[in-house]
Enzyme design. Structure first.
Site, PDB file in Angstrom:
ATOM      1  N   GLU A 257      48.632  41.205  -7.077  1.00 28.91           N
ATOM      2  CA  GLU A 257      49.605  40.112  -7.234  1.00 28.91           C
ATOM      3  C   GLU A 257      49.789  39.536  -5.846  1.00 28.91           C
ATOM      4  O   GLU A 257      50.465  40.141  -5.014  1.00 28.91           O
ATOM      5  CB  GLU A 257      50.943  40.650  -7.742  1.00 28.91           C
ATOM      6  CG  GLU A 257      50.895  41.318  -9.089  1.00 28.91           C
ATOM      7  CD  GLU A 257      50.771  40.325 -10.226  1.00 28.91           C
ATOM      8  OE1 GLU A 257      51.186  39.175 -10.052  1.00 28.91           O
ATOM      9  OE2 GLU A 257      50.227  40.711 -11.271  1.00 28.91           O
ATOM     10  N   CYS A 296      57.646  35.226  -4.489  1.00 25.70           N
ATOM     11  CA  CYS A 296      56.267  34.868  -4.813  1.00 25.70           C
ATOM     12  C   CYS A 296      56.228  33.749  -5.840  1.00 25.70           C
ATOM     13  O   CYS A 296      55.225  33.070  -5.980  1.00 25.70           O
ATOM     14  CB  CYS A 296      55.551  36.098  -5.355  1.00 25.70           C
ATOM     15  SG  CYS A 296      56.452  36.879  -6.692  1.00 25.70           S
TER      16      CYS A 296
HETATM   17  P1  NAP Z   1      51.580  42.427   3.014  1.00 24.40           P
HETATM   18  O1  NAP Z   1      51.684  42.389   4.470  1.00 24.40           O
HETATM   19  O2  NAP Z   1      50.272  42.165   2.399  1.00 24.40           O
HETATM   20  O3  NAP Z   1      52.153  43.842   2.582  1.00 24.40           O
HETATM   21  C1  NAP Z   1      52.271  44.196   1.239  1.00 24.40           C
HETATM   22  C2  NAP Z   1      52.205  45.698   1.106  1.00 24.40           C
HETATM   23  O4  NAP Z   1      50.905  46.150   1.465  1.00 24.40           O
HETATM   24  C3  NAP Z   1      53.155  46.457   2.024  1.00 24.40           C
HETATM   25  O5  NAP Z   1      53.655  47.567   1.325  1.00 24.40           O
HETATM   26  C4  NAP Z   1      52.269  46.881   3.161  1.00 24.40           C
HETATM   27  O6  NAP Z   1      52.756  48.015   3.840  1.00 24.40           O
HETATM   28  C5  NAP Z   1      51.011  47.201   2.421  1.00 24.40           C
HETATM   29  N1  NAP Z   1      49.802  47.184   3.235  1.00 24.40           N
HETATM   30  C6  NAP Z   1      49.525  46.421   4.306  1.00 24.40           C
HETATM   31  N2  NAP Z   1      48.281  46.683   4.732  1.00 24.40           N
HETATM   32  C7  NAP Z   1      47.768  47.633   3.910  1.00 24.40           C
HETATM   33  C8  NAP Z   1      46.520  48.324   3.836  1.00 24.40           C
HETATM   34  N3  NAP Z   1      45.538  48.069   4.686  1.00 24.40           N
HETATM   35  N4  NAP Z   1      46.360  49.237   2.871  1.00 24.40           N
HETATM   36  C9  NAP Z   1      47.330  49.501   1.984  1.00 24.40           C
HETATM   37  N5  NAP Z   1      48.523  48.881   2.010  1.00 24.40           N
HETATM   38  C10 NAP Z   1      48.738  47.946   2.963  1.00 24.40           C
HETATM   39  O7  NAP Z   1      52.578  41.394   2.345  1.00 24.40           O
HETATM   40  P2  NAP Z   1      54.113  41.187   2.667  1.00 24.40           P
HETATM   41  O8  NAP Z   1      54.166  40.400   3.935  1.00 24.40           O
HETATM   42  O9  NAP Z   1      54.869  42.439   2.565  1.00 24.40           O
HETATM   43  O10 NAP Z   1      54.562  40.286   1.438  1.00 24.40           O
HETATM   44  C11 NAP Z   1      54.561  38.901   1.481  1.00 24.40           C
HETATM   45  C12 NAP Z   1      53.450  38.365   0.634  1.00 24.40           C
HETATM   46  O11 NAP Z   1      53.483  38.945  -0.655  1.00 24.40           O
HETATM   47  C13 NAP Z   1      53.563  36.871   0.394  1.00 24.40           C
HETATM   48  O12 NAP Z   1      52.318  36.279   0.642  1.00 24.40           O
HETATM   49  C14 NAP Z   1      53.931  36.755  -1.062  1.00 24.40           C
HETATM   50  O13 NAP Z   1      53.465  35.573  -1.683  1.00 24.40           O
HETATM   51  C15 NAP Z   1      53.334  37.954  -1.666  1.00 24.40           C
HETATM   52  N6  NAP Z   1      54.049  38.373  -2.848  1.00 24.40           N
HETATM   53  C16 NAP Z   1      53.442  38.257  -4.053  1.00 24.40           C
HETATM   54  C17 NAP Z   1      54.108  38.654  -5.195  1.00 24.40           C
HETATM   55  C18 NAP Z   1      53.472  38.564  -6.553  1.00 24.40           C
HETATM   56  O14 NAP Z   1      54.008  39.104  -7.495  1.00 24.40           O
HETATM   57  N7  NAP Z   1      52.348  37.916  -6.684  1.00 24.40           N
HETATM   58  C19 NAP Z   1      55.395  39.182  -5.105  1.00 24.40           C
HETATM   59  C20 NAP Z   1      55.985  39.271  -3.858  1.00 24.40           C
HETATM   60  C21 NAP Z   1      55.296  38.878  -2.735  1.00 24.40           C
HETATM   61  P3  NAP Z   1      53.569  47.858   5.212  1.00 24.40           P
HETATM   62  O15 NAP Z   1      54.754  47.049   4.908  1.00 24.40           O
HETATM   63  O16 NAP Z   1      53.885  49.256   5.575  1.00 24.40           O
HETATM   64  O17 NAP Z   1      52.639  47.181   6.156  1.00 24.40           O
END
Ligand code: NAP
Length: 677
Positions: A257, A296
Site C-alpha cells: 500500500e 495516504c
Molecule cells: P516509509 O519510509 O516507506 O516507511 C514505512 C515503513 O517501512 C516503516 O515502518 C519503516 O520503518 C519501514 N521500512 C523502511 N525501510 C524498510 C526496509 N528496508 N525494510 C523493511 N521495512 C522498512 O514510509 P513513511 O514515510 O513511514 O510513510 C509515508 C508514506 O506512506 C507516504 O508516501 C504515504 O503515501 C504512504 N502511505 C500509504 C498508505 C496506504 O495505505 N497506501 C497509508 C499510509 C501511508 P522505520 O520507520 O523504522 O524506518
C-alpha cells in the site's frame, strides 16, 4: 533520557542492548521515547509465531477468533484517554486521534462482527458452489480456503500508528495467521502502548501477536513460502521490498500500500449556486487538513472545470484561511503538526518541485502563524494550495505528504478522466456531481485506476463518510502507483490471507472434508424426525423424506384467492395455455414451497425455534394441477453460536414431482436449541 520502547517477542518484553534513537514530540520537539531493536532475535520471533502462535490460533474456529477480537476491541475502548494524550505527541489534534484510535478499534469490532456473521463456526471456508465433474455425480469439485501455517509480517507507515496496526492485524488474526507488527519508528510509542494494553489483557493466544520496535533488518530473510508481508509506506521502500530475494525467489507474498496522488473531480454540471460546490470545497479542505494532510487517501489533485476554477480557488482559500495551526492539545487548533521536522522538510521539498509547473495560491511553505507553539521547534506548516498551469507534469508525479493540494482544470469530461489517470493508479477518487450521466461516465473512466470511488451530491452528503476514510467493509488499496495491494473489504480481507484450493473428490469425501453436506453424499433416515433432535444430536446428512401430496386445482384457486396473487398463469386457463413456458394452469411457486413446509414440518414444540429464511430458491419445473409433489430435507450445515444456547441449521430442500424431477430447490435456515429442554 526518555524510556526505550520495548518489543514483544517470544512471550516476553524485550529491551534493546543499546540506548536507541530518540523520537521527538512533533509539536514541542521534546523527546518522547527512544527506539532500537539491537539484540532482538528476529529468527526466534518468526519461529515463535510459526510454532506457538499459529497452532494456537488455528485450533480456534473463526467464531472463537472473532470473539477474541471483540473482547480486545472492548478492552481498548476503555483506555482511550491515555491513548489520545500520547497521540497528541505525534502532532494529532483530538479529531485526528479519533480517526486513528477510534477508527482502529472500530475496524476490529467490524471484523469481529463480520467473522461471526459471515464465516462458519469452523476452520475451513467454502468458496462457491460444488462443481459436478462427472456424469453420474460420483466425482465433484469444491474450492475451499484454509489457513496457512505461516506468519504475517505487517510493516506500517507513521501516519496511523493505531489504525494502521489494527486494520492489518484483525483480518490476519481471523484468518488464523500469527502477526509480527513492525510500526514506523517515528510514532511507534503510540503503537507500543496499544500493543502493551492488548498483551496485558491476556485475551490473545500466546504467539499470535508480536511487536518489533526498531529496525527490521534481516526479518525478511527469515520468511518463506507460507509467510506474507503487508507493507504500507512510501513507493521507494515498497520497491526495495519487492526486490528482496525472499519475495523474488522464496515465495513470500508481498502486499504493498504505497503513496497515491488521489483526485477529487468537480462535475461540469455544478454551478456556483449548487450545494455540490460547497460539498466539494469542504471535502478538499478536510482532506488537506485532517492529520495535517498526512493521509495516504488525501486529495492531492483537485480537478475542476476551467469555467469555474476561479470560484473554486477563492472558496477553498477562504476556508483554509479559517484553519488555525498549532499545538494539537489546544482545543482552538484545527490542524496540528506534521510528524517530524524531517517530514516537514520533505513536504517543503515536494512543494518546491510542484512549483515547477504550478503557482502557490494559498499559504507559505516556510511560514505559518502558530497557536500555542513555536514554528522553529514544532513541525508546523501552513496548508498550501497550488494552481497548475496547462500540461503540468509534477502534480501527477510528486507526492507532498502534508497539507498540500493542487488545482488542475479541464474543458471536457474526457480530459478530466485523462487527468485522473495520469496519477497512474490511486487509492481513492471522488466525484462531486448531481448529474447521473456524468456519474456513470466518470465512474467507468476512473474505476480501473482506483481502489475506491466516492460519488458525492446533496442526496448522500449528510451521511457520507467522506473521501478520505477507508472503511473496514470496503476495499482499501489501489492499482499501479498505489501499490497494487488490497486490504480490508470485509471478509475479502480475511480470505487474502488464506489459501484457496480446488478439492476433487467423491461427494462423501467432500462432506467429510468440508463439514458441510455435499449433494450426492450419504443421507441418514431414522425413526426420529430431525426436528425432534437438538443441535447436539443432529448430524450432517440427517434426512427426512416426506409423504407425497397431490396439488389440486382447488388448492391453486384457493391460494390465488387467499393471497391475492391472481397472476393469469394460476387463474386463467386460456391465457395460461398460451404461455410458452407453462402451456396451462400451474401452481404458484410459493404454494409449492408452502406445501413442502407442510410436508416436512414436525409441528409440536421442540428444539427447532424458528425458521429465519431461505437461500438460493429456484423453481425448476412447473407444477400443474393434480401433479404430486414430495420433499426431501437434509441437514447441510450446523453452526452453533458461541454466545447463545442455540445455533443455525441449514437444510438442503429438494421438492420433486411424481417423475422424481426436481420442481424446487432451496436451503431452509432454522435456529435450533443446543440441547433438549
Ligand atoms: P516509509 O519510509 O516507506 O516507511 C514505512 C515503513 O517501512 C516503516 O515502518 C519503516 O520503518 C519501514 N521500512 C523502511 N525501510 C524498510 C526496509 N528496508 N525494510 C523493511 N521495512 C522498512 O514510509 P513513511 O514515510 O513511514 O510513510 C509515508 C508514506 O506512506 C507516504 O508516501 C504515504 O503515501 C504512504 N502511505 C500509504 C498508505 C496506504 O495505505 N497506501 C497509508 C499510509 C501511508 P522505520 O520507520 O523504522 O524506518
Amino acid at each position: 533520557m526518555s524510556a526505550l520502547l520495548e518489543s514483544y517477542a517470544g512471550g516476553t518484553w524485550f529491551r534493546a542492548t543499546d540506548e536507541g534513537k530518540p523520537l521527538l514530540d512533533a509539536a514541542t520537539g521534546e523527546e518522547v521515547a527512544r527506539i532500537s531493536s539491537t539484540g532482538l532475535d528476529l529468527s526466534a520471533m518468526v519461529e515463535h509465531a510459526r510454532n506457538v502462535g499459529g497452532p494456537a490460533l488455528r485450533a480456534l474456529t473463526f467464531h472463537e477468533r472473532a470473539g477474541l477480537l471483540k473482547a480486545v476491541a472492548k478492552q481498548l475502548g476503555t483506555d482511550k484517554d491515555e491513548l489520545y494524550a500520547l497521540s497528541a505527541r505525534t502532532g494529532a489534534t483530538l479529531r485526528d486521534s479519533q480517526v486513528d484510535i477510534d477508527g482502529g478499534i472500530g475496524t476490529v469490532f467490524s471484523y469481529a462482527s463480520k467473522g461471526t456473521r459471515e464465516l462458519p463456526n469452523d476452520t475451513i471456508v467454502l468458496d462457491g458452489a460444488t462443481e459436478q465433474l462427472s456424469r453420474s455425480g460420483s466425482f465433484v469439485g469444491q474450492h475451499v480456503y484454509t489457513s496457512r501455517p505461516g506468519v504475517a509480517v505487517q510493516i506500517n507507515a507513521f501516519n496511523f500508528p493505531v489504525w494502521g496496526m489494527l486494520e492489518k492485524l484483525a483480518p490476519a488474526f481471523l484468518a488464523g495467521l500469527p502477526s509480527i507488527v513492525k510500526p514506523a519508528s517515528q510514532t511507534a510509542y503510540l503503537t507500543e502502548l496499544v500493543f502493551r494494553r492488548i498483551i496485558e489483557s491476556g485475551l490473545l493466544p500466546e504467539g499470535s501477536v508480536q511487536l518489533l520496535c526498531g529496525s527490521p533488518d534481516g526479518l525478511l530473510d527469515q520468511l518463506g513460502a507460507q509467510d506474507s508481508v503487508a507493507f504500507t509506506g512510501s513507493a521507494s521502500t515498497g520497491a526495495t521490498l519487492r526486490q528482496h530475494p525472499s519475495v523474488l525467489y522464496g515465495g513470500v507474498q508481498l502486499g504493498v500500500e504505497a503513496d497515491s496522488l488521489n483526485c477529487s473531480i468537480l462535475g461540469p454540471d455544478v454551478t456556483s449556486e449548487d450545494p455540490e460546490l460547497d460539498l466539494f470545497v469542504k471535502g478538499v479542505v478536510t482532506e488537506m487538513t485532517v492529520k495535517a494532510g498526512q493521509k495516504c487517501t488525501a486529495i492531492r489533485r483537485t480537478i475542476v472545470p476551467a469555467t469555474i476554477a476561479d470560484d473554486v480557488v477563492r472558496a477553498i482559500s477562504a476556508r483554509l484561511a479559517k484553519i488555525s495551526v498549532g499545538n494539537p492539545v489546544n482545543p482552538d487548533v484545527r490542524m496540528g503538526a506534521l510528524a517530524s521536522l524531517a517530514q516537514r522538510d520533505e513536504v517543503r521539498k515536494a512543494v518546491q518541485s510542484l512549483r515547477g509547473s504550478a503557482e502557490i495560491v494559498f499559504g507559505d511553505p516556510d511560514h505559518v502563524d502558530v497557536v500555542d507553539g513555536d514554528a522553529e521547534v514544532g513541525a508546523f506548516m501552513s496548508p498550501i494550495l497550488l494552481r497548475a498551469s496547462a500540461g503540468a507534469r509534477e502534480p501527477h508525479d510528486v507526492e507532498a505528504f502534508g497539507p498540500v493540494s493542487t488545482v488542475l482544470t479541464y474543458d471536457s469530461l474526457d480530459e478530466a478522466i485523462a487527468l485522473a489517470a495520469r496519477g497512474q493508479g490511486s487509492l481513492v477518487g471522488s466525484l462531486v456531481t448531481h448529474d447521473p450521466s456524468v456519474a456513470r461516465t466518470v465512474t467507468l473512466g476512473l474505476a480501473p485506476w482506483h481502489g475506491r470511488l466516492l460519488v458525492l451530491d446533496r442526496d448522500d452528503a449528510d451521511e457520507s463518510t467522506g473521501h478520505g476514510s477507508p472503511l473496514p467493509v470496503l476495499v482499501h488499496g489501489g492499482p499501479g502507483r498505489a501499490g497494487g495491494g488490497e486490504e480490508l473489504g470485509g471478509i475479502r480481507g480475511v480470505l487474502h490471507h488464506m489459501q484457496r484450493t480446488a478439492i476433487q473428490a467423491s461427494p462423501d469425501m467432500l462432506t467429510a472434508i468440508t463439514g458441510q453436506w455435499t449433494k450426492g453424499s450419504q443421507q441418514h433416515v431414522d425413526d426420529v424426525h430431525p426436528f425432534r433432535k437438538s443441535l447436539a444430536e443432529l448430524r450432517i446428512g440427517d434426512t427426512i423424506r416426506s409423504d407425497p401430496r397431490t396439488v389440486t386445482l382447488a388448492d391453486i384457486e384457493h391460494f390465488a384467492e387467499f393471497t391475492g396473487d391472481t397472476f393469469y398463469a394460476h387463474t386463467d386457463a386460456e391465457a395460461a395455455a398460451a404461455n410458452p413456458l407453462f402451456g396451462g394452469i400451474v401452481a404458484h411457486g410459493y404454494l409449492v414451497v408452502s406445501l413442502a413446509a407442510g410436508l416436512f414440518v414436525d409441528p409440536d414444540p421442540g428444539p427447532v425455534l424458528a425458521n429465519f429464511g431461505v437461500d438460493n430458491l429456484r423453481f425448476l419445473t412447473p407444477v400443474k394441477a393434480d401433479d404430486t409433489i414430495a420433499v426431501t430435507l437434509t441437514v447441510k450445515q450446523i453452526t452453533p453460536r458461541n454466545t447463545a444456547d442455540y445455533g443455525e441449521v441449514r437444510w438442503d430442500a429438494v421438492v420433486t414431482n411424481s417423475e422424481d424431477a426436481p420442481v424446487a430447490t432451496y436451503d431452509v435456515l432454522t435456529l435450533v436449541a443446543k440441547t433438549l429442554a
